[in-house]
Design a protein around this motif. Sequence first.
Motif, short mmCIF file in Angstrom:
data_model
loop_
_atom_site.label_atom_id
_atom_site.label_comp_id
_atom_site.label_asym_id
_atom_site.label_seq_id
_atom_site.Cartn_x
_atom_site.Cartn_y
_atom_site.Cartn_z
N SER A 42 -7.90 -0.70 3.50
CA SER A 42 -6.45 -0.71 3.26
C SER A 42 -6.06 0.41 2.32
O SER A 42 -5.00 1.05 2.50
N ASP A 163 -2.73 -1.95 9.94
CA ASP A 163 -3.73 -2.59 9.08
C ASP A 163 -4.00 -4.01 9.59
O ASP A 163 -3.16 -4.88 9.45
N GLU A 164 -5.14 -4.19 10.22
CA GLU A 164 -5.54 -5.48 10.81
C GLU A 164 -4.42 -6.07 11.65
O GLU A 164 -4.00 -7.21 11.42
MG MG Z 1 -7.57 -4.58 3.79
#
Ligand code: MG
Length: 225
Positions: A42, A163-164
């Motif tokens: 991240s 992000d994910e």
């Molecule tokens: Mg992360």
Amino acid sequence: MEDVWKVYRGEGFEVEALRGVSFQVYEGEFCAVMGPSGSGKSTLLNLIGALDTPTRGRIIVDGVDLTQLSEGEKDEFRNRRMGFVFQFFNLLNELTVLENVMLPALIRGVGFEEARAEALNLLRAVGLEGKAGHLAARLSGGEMQRVSIARALINRPALVLADEPTGNLDSQTSAEIIKLMGELNKRNRQTFILVTHDPTIAQAATKVIKILDGRVVGVEVKKHG
Ligand SMILES: [Mg+2]
Ligand SMILES: Nc1ncnc2c1ncn2[C@@H]1O[C@H](COP(=O)(O)OP(=O)(O)O)[C@@H](O)[C@H]1O
């Protein structure tokens, strides 16, 4: 990215989240960044997205060195050149689906009717034109993520950062979202960088960057037909 370091410092602690990361992602790639929790994924994405600044090193996106931009220039660069997709969607629940998608275009200064038309096009592309008038809060997780993808694309960014993006979705919905992002990537030649634990994203990727403890430990380049 050239020799990028990120050190978080606070009262009595220091975390070297990234320790000399270098890699390149080319235009039109569908790139997955993989690594265990806490490995710096991240942090990496936030730096590429100009949401944070590196402690050391250079990050060049679409020919622009992010470390040379003022805060105002970074805001504008983010709005015009990058699209963001998050694990928890980050939609405005009190707005409709259509309004959520239009918003980045309105911020950019596009006229209302043009923004509306473009948002409806994108909602069609993600299979949600029938829900344009619904409140975002009423959607399923998969629908919310499709809205956030449409929102990320409305300013035709050179680079989409996620992000994910499937981290909060069941496996079937994840597969649909991955397929959708892959199709948009091919159709528009937009570059995608996705942080993920999801092996199916890695399978669909043209490049996989593996990180561990703040370092790149492997880059796998794959050929796709
Ligand atoms: Mg992360
Ligand atoms: N704002 C912050 N302040 C201090 N430490 C942080 C901050 N953000 C992340 N970290 C630390 O940096 C490391 C990498 O975190 P992160 O980039 O979130 O990893 P990942 O996304 O791979 O789980 C972790 O040790 C995390 O605790």
